[in-house]
Design an enzyme around this catalytic site. Structure first.
Site, PDB file in Angstrom:
ATOM      1  N   GLY A   1      27.896 -26.794  31.325  1.00  0.00           N
ATOM      2  CA  GLY A   1      28.049 -25.227  31.198  1.00  0.00           C
ATOM      3  C   GLY A   1      28.307 -24.881  32.487  1.00  0.00           C
ATOM      4  O   GLY A   1      27.860 -23.628  32.921  1.00  0.00           O
TER       5      GLY A   1
ATOM      6  N   HIS B   1      39.076 -20.067  26.731  1.00  0.00           N
ATOM      7  CA  HIS B   1      38.436 -19.566  28.024  1.00  0.00           C
ATOM      8  C   HIS B   1      38.727 -18.046  28.002  1.00  0.00           C
ATOM      9  O   HIS B   1      37.999 -17.308  28.441  1.00  0.00           O
ATOM     10  CB  HIS B   1      38.815 -20.370  29.241  1.00  0.00           C
ATOM     11  CG  HIS B   1      37.958 -21.590  29.611  1.00  0.00           C
ATOM     12  ND1 HIS B   1      37.314 -21.547  30.941  1.00  0.00           N
ATOM     13  CD2 HIS B   1      37.952 -22.921  29.231  1.00  0.00           C
ATOM     14  CE1 HIS B   1      36.854 -22.881  30.744  1.00  0.00           C
ATOM     15  NE2 HIS B   1      36.724 -23.361  29.822  1.00  0.00           N
TER      16      HIS B   1
ATOM     17  N   ARG C   1      35.794 -14.970  28.131  1.00  0.00           N
ATOM     18  CA  ARG C   1      35.846 -13.998  28.974  1.00  0.00           C
ATOM     19  C   ARG C   1      35.922 -12.802  28.841  1.00  0.00           C
ATOM     20  O   ARG C   1      35.346 -11.637  29.147  1.00  0.00           O
ATOM     21  CB  ARG C   1      36.774 -14.592  30.353  1.00  0.00           C
ATOM     22  CG  ARG C   1      36.612 -15.834  30.758  1.00  0.00           C
ATOM     23  CD  ARG C   1      37.224 -15.947  32.348  1.00  0.00           C
ATOM     24  NE  ARG C   1      38.916 -15.803  32.148  1.00  0.00           N
ATOM     25  CZ  ARG C   1      39.639 -16.774  32.068  1.00  0.00           C
ATOM     26  NH1 ARG C   1      39.046 -17.939  31.768  1.00  0.00           N
ATOM     27  NH2 ARG C   1      40.873 -16.411  31.750  1.00  0.00           N
TER      28      ARG C   1
ATOM     29  N   GLU D   1      46.827 -16.853  37.796  1.00  0.00           N
ATOM     30  CA  GLU D   1      46.995 -18.334  37.707  1.00  0.00           C
ATOM     31  C   GLU D   1      47.372 -18.730  39.041  1.00  0.00           C
ATOM     32  O   GLU D   1      48.658 -18.429  39.551  1.00  0.00           O
ATOM     33  CB  GLU D   1      47.781 -18.527  36.547  1.00  0.00           C
ATOM     34  CG  GLU D   1      47.233 -18.060  35.388  1.00  0.00           C
ATOM     35  CD  GLU D   1      47.946 -18.475  33.953  1.00  0.00           C
ATOM     36  OE1 GLU D   1      49.127 -18.882  34.364  1.00  0.00           O
ATOM     37  OE2 GLU D   1      47.586 -18.118  32.961  1.00  0.00           O
TER      38      GLU D   1
END
Length: 172
Positions: A14, A49, A53, A61
């Site tokens: 987590g 992901h 988000r 990146e």
């Protein structure tokens, strides 16, 4: 000086979700992604992901030049680096001087004016890998984690999605 927080934990502990929650306390944040999409499974993980988000995040990146990414985004709000584990793998795979890159990262953390939250995998509780390359990587990540923890204002260990505060503590 901006506060820096290191969150470590095992696989699926987590740590990324915890870091995302903390980073979004001000409503917007910059996500500095170190992952490279080398296969379909990793491509799917990256997509998951991003979907989790949402659009509130600005994503940069940067698989190698983490110090440069932090310097170029300083002053623009909280930055979340996810993760040091993959960053180190990229450096080692490409034959970079990872020790020098860690030193650059530590120096960079000390001069940041905006908060930085860094995510990394915990390797200190696992078994000793069978092959030399895996042992070299495990040992290197242990070094990275210790150096960044030392440079960070706070360190947390994520367990089942909950943070355990590791630093600051009585012995420094």
């Amino acid at each position: 000086m901006g506060m820096s927080i290191l969150i470590t934990g095992g696989a699926r502990s987590g740590k990324s979700r915890l870091a995302e929650r903390w980073a979004m306390r001000d409503g917007t944040a910059i996500y500095i992604a170190t992952c490279r999409a080398k296969d379909s499974e990793m491509t799917n993980r990256i997509a998951e992901h991003r979907a989790r988000r949402g659009p509130e995040w600005n994503t940069l990146e940067e698989p190698l030049d983490l110090a440069g990414a932090l310097d170029s985004t300083d002053g623009q709000g909280t930055r979340l680096v996810d993760c040091l584990t993959l960053w180190l793998a990229n450096l080692m795979e490409d034959g970079h001087n990872w020790q020098g890159s860690v030193e650059d990262l530590v120096r960079t953390l000390h001069r940041q004016t905006s908060p930085v939250i860094l995510v990394t995998g915990e390797v200190g509780s696992g078994i000793v890998p069978e092959n030399p390359l895996a042992r070299e990587y495990r040992d290197a990540l242990g070094h990275v984690n210790q150096a960044v923890a030392d440079a960070s204002d706070e360190v947390y260990l994520a367990v089942a999605g909950y943070p355990l505060k590791v630093k600051p503590n009585a012995i420094g």
